[in-house]
Design an enzyme around this catalytic site. Structure first.
Site, short mmCIF file in Angstrom:
data_model
loop_
_atom_site.label_atom_id
_atom_site.label_comp_id
_atom_site.label_asym_id
_atom_site.label_seq_id
_atom_site.Cartn_x
_atom_site.Cartn_y
_atom_site.Cartn_z
N GLU A 118 8.69 15.69 16.00
CA GLU A 118 9.28 15.57 14.67
C GLU A 118 8.58 16.54 13.72
O GLU A 118 7.36 16.49 13.57
CB GLU A 118 9.10 14.14 14.17
N GLU A 123 9.01 1.11 11.31
CA GLU A 123 10.08 2.12 11.15
C GLU A 123 9.41 3.46 11.28
O GLU A 123 8.67 3.87 10.39
CB GLU A 123 10.72 2.01 9.76
N LYS A 172 0.88 -1.19 0.00
CA LYS A 172 0.00 0.00 0.00
C LYS A 172 0.91 1.23 0.00
O LYS A 172 1.46 1.61 1.02
CB LYS A 172 -0.88 -0.02 1.25
N CYS A 210 13.37 10.38 7.92
CA CYS A 210 13.13 9.94 9.29
C CYS A 210 14.37 10.11 10.16
O CYS A 210 14.27 10.39 11.34
CB CYS A 210 12.66 8.49 9.29
P1 NAP Z 1 1.79 8.29 7.95
O1 NAP Z 1 0.60 9.13 7.94
O2 NAP Z 1 2.15 7.53 9.16
O3 NAP Z 1 1.61 7.31 6.70
C1 NAP Z 1 2.47 6.29 6.35
C2 NAP Z 1 1.68 5.26 5.57
O4 NAP Z 1 0.69 4.67 6.41
C3 NAP Z 1 0.92 5.84 4.38
O5 NAP Z 1 0.89 4.88 3.36
C4 NAP Z 1 -0.44 6.07 4.99
O6 NAP Z 1 -1.46 6.19 4.06
C5 NAP Z 1 -0.59 4.84 5.83
N1 NAP Z 1 -1.59 4.96 6.89
C6 NAP Z 1 -2.08 6.10 7.46
N2 NAP Z 1 -2.99 5.79 8.40
C7 NAP Z 1 -3.08 4.44 8.44
C8 NAP Z 1 -3.85 3.52 9.21
N3 NAP Z 1 -4.70 3.92 10.15
N4 NAP Z 1 -3.68 2.19 8.99
C9 NAP Z 1 -2.83 1.77 8.06
N5 NAP Z 1 -2.07 2.58 7.29
C10 NAP Z 1 -2.19 3.92 7.48
O7 NAP Z 1 3.10 9.06 7.60
P2 NAP Z 1 3.29 10.06 6.43
O8 NAP Z 1 2.52 11.27 6.78
O9 NAP Z 1 3.01 9.42 5.15
O10 NAP Z 1 4.90 10.28 6.51
C11 NAP Z 1 5.51 11.15 7.43
C12 NAP Z 1 5.91 10.42 8.69
O11 NAP Z 1 6.54 9.18 8.40
C13 NAP Z 1 6.90 11.20 9.50
O12 NAP Z 1 6.44 11.36 10.80
C14 NAP Z 1 8.18 10.35 9.49
O13 NAP Z 1 8.88 10.34 10.67
C15 NAP Z 1 7.71 9.00 9.20
N6 NAP Z 1 8.74 8.28 8.43
C16 NAP Z 1 9.55 7.38 9.07
C17 NAP Z 1 10.53 6.70 8.37
C18 NAP Z 1 11.41 5.68 9.03
O14 NAP Z 1 12.08 4.93 8.34
N7 NAP Z 1 11.47 5.59 10.32
C19 NAP Z 1 10.69 6.94 7.03
C20 NAP Z 1 9.87 7.86 6.41
C21 NAP Z 1 8.90 8.53 7.12
P3 NAP Z 1 -1.82 7.69 3.54
O15 NAP Z 1 -0.80 7.98 2.54
O16 NAP Z 1 -3.17 7.57 2.97
O17 NAP Z 1 -1.78 8.60 4.74
#
Ligand code: NAP
Ligand code: MG
Length: 487
Positions: free
Chosen positions: A388, A257, A182, A291
């Site tokens: 963050e 992650e 996804k 991240c």
């Molecule tokens: P996010 O909202 O957590 O989304 C990540 C993924 O999860 C997206 O595909 C999202 O879909 C999906 N998702 C959202 N809500 C969900 C739910 N209830 N159940 C299952 N899947 C769900 O994060 P983001 O806004 O895309 O990215 C920014 C964040 O990611 C930052 O806080 C960053 O720290 C973190 N990040 C961490 C790493 C690491 O390796 N540690 C790497 C990159 C980013 P949608 O696209 O529809 O929201």
């Protein structure tokens, strides 16, 4: 224009490109311009169910189930070559969808994905159990087996879409799993082009399924599905926690992650030119949407002026522009919403008494651009220091005669524990800090040290588990103990 953008975007289920059950779509936006690039299919629970069933069939019957490890290696290597062959097109799609500089997309995002496939391809033939010397009475033959964990749900964010998808697909396939991916709703393009290449190089139907859509619909359905054996998620800590709760139904395995608020320490004896350069790159690369970004800078008082001045100069010099412009160094943030979020943090920092010494403003225009920003006089209690931001905003604090113990405690004063960097020429300082920092990844005198042999992951609320290395591929296996009574 890449051919992918000349057709409606579809889902990949069981080797077929299909529309989503609901027929719902969403615009895919170019964050450099705000223009619509394509219409994405919004998959939901029904599509996820089809994809999970296809993955289950591919896992248990059919060619993938019988495929020898060396054949999996060859397929993964073929896919890596296909990524290289179509590298310019993939990079263009990534730049259109994320705004990042084309050069970066080509060298890093696509290059990294191809190398990740090659690294993991080698593991397919090297996942072994062991014989064990048991002390049971009599004669025994006792050993362990490594088996694929099964059907894996992969959920990835928008900051590094292709490389992130591949970093999960590659070890999962090396281990013999089948997957449902996804992608982030904002960045489906390179995942879908990857899907076409996966089909083209000959992976059997159902081994890789791709369902685009919303996290709260498709993502949630994937995490909750009883036919999924493991979920591997990269994204925010808040969603990571929600995923844990949803995964409880069948106690599926969960790898997370998550976010970070990684400290960078610059000691007075450091090679300051290199440290300044790395500190700037560590927070501004990918527009801070990393991240492991070094978002909290701790600098010794005696060199603080020079370091802050140096990083601020870099911030002002960086060319912030659409990724298609040849000299672009920093692209936009991913969305209007993300720009608002980052700017709200900058405002909150100012309100709490921090001083902006570079940047601090959104850039007018159609794209979602922000000036690279440096804030000084930040304190541990400030929101900008605790949370963050996921944008190009560096928060600087000074240290003086703190002991290494105290300094490490300041670095560890966070819910996160993903990464950290130390700049010093003193071996003792370096090793003492390495041991004290609660982070999954520590770098010494190094700007970046991403290598597929090195496990990557977080302490504390930065996640569960590790990606990369033997640990990263073993995470897609179950371990079976076998005892044969020879008496
Ligand atoms: P996010 O909202 O957590 O989304 C990540 C993924 O999860 C997206 O595909 C999202 O879909 C999906 N998702 C959202 N809500 C969900 C739910 N209830 N159940 C299952 N899947 C769900 O994060 P983001 O806004 O895309 O990215 C920014 C964040 O990611 C930052 O806080 C960053 O720290 C973190 N990040 C961490 C790493 C690491 O390796 N540690 C790497 C990159 C980013 P949608 O696209 O529809 O929201
Ligand atoms: Mg989201």
């Amino acid at each position: 224009m890449p051919t992918l953008l000349q057709q409606p975007l579809r889902l990949l289920i069981d080797g077929q490109w299909v529309g989503c059950a609901s027929g719902a779509t969403m615009d895919v936006i170019n964050p450099s311009t705000g223009e619509v690039l394509a219409q994405e299919a919004l998959g939901g629970a029904a599509d996820i169910h089809q994809a999970v069933q296809a993955a289950r069939r591919a896992l248990e019957s059919g060619p993938w189930a019988r495929m020898r490890p060396a054949e999996r290696t060859r397929l993964l290597l073929k896919l890596a070559d296909a990524l290289d062959q179509h590298g310019d097109e993939l990079a263009l799609l990534e730049t259109l969808n994320t705004g990042k500089p084309l050069k970066v997309a080509r060298l890093f995002d696509v290059g990294h994905a191809a190398e990740c496939l090659r690294y993991n391809a080698g593991w397919a033939t090297k996942l072994n159990g062991e014989t064990r010397a048991v002390s049971l009475p009599g004669d025994w033959h006792a050993f362990t087996l490594r088996e694929p964990v099964g059907v894996v749900g992969l959920i990835v964010p928008w900051n590094v879409p292709l490389a992130m998808a591949v970093s999960k697909i590659a070890p999962a396939l090396a281990a013999g799993c089948t997957v449902v991916l996804k992608p982030a709703e904002l960045t489906p393009l390179t995942a879908l082009r990857l899907g076409e290449l996966i089909v083209a190089v000959g992976f059997p139907p159902g081994v890789v399924n791709i369902v685009t859509g919303l996290g709260t619909e498709a993502g949630q359905a994937l995490v909750a599905h009883p036919g999924v054996d493991k979920v591997s998620f990269t994204g925010s800590t808040a969603v990571g926690k929600a995923i844990l709760a949803s995964a409880a139904g069948n106690l599926k395995r969960v790898a997370l992650e998550l976010g970070g608020k990684s400290p960078v320490f610059i000691f007075p004896d450091a090679d300051l030119d290199r440290a300044i350069d790395a500190a700037a790159r560590g927070i501004f690369s990918n527009t801070g949407q990393v991240c492991a970004a070094g978002s909290r800078l701790f600098v010794h008082r005696s060199v603080a002026e020079r370091v802050v001045e140096g990083v601020a100069r870099r911030a002002l010099q960086l060319r912030v522009a659409p990724g298609l412009e040849a000299d672009a160094e920093i692209g936009p943030v991913i969305s209007a919403r993300q720009r608002e979020r980052v700017m709200a943090y900058v405002a909150s920092g100012r309100a709490e008494g921090a001083e902006v010494v570079a940047g601090g403003e959104a850039i007018d225009g159609a794209g979602y651009f922000i000036q690279p920003t440096v804030m000084v006089n930040t304190t541990p209690a400030m929101k900008v220091v605790r949370e963050e931001i996921f944008g190009p905003v560096l928060c600087v604090q000074q240290f003086d005669d703190d002991s290494l113990e105290q300094l490490a405690a300041r670095g560890n004063d966070t819910d996160f524990g993903l990464s950290s960097s130390i700049w010093t020429r003193d071996l003792r300082t370096a090793h003492q800090m390495v041991r004290r920092l609660k982070a999954g990844n520590v770098r010494v005198n190094a700007a970046a040290a991403l290598d597929f042999a090195m496990p990557f992951g977080g302490y504390k609320q930065s996640g569960w588990g590790r990606e990369n290395g033997r640990e990263g591929v073993e995470a897609y296996t179950e371990l079976k103990s076998v005892a044969i009574d020879l008496n």
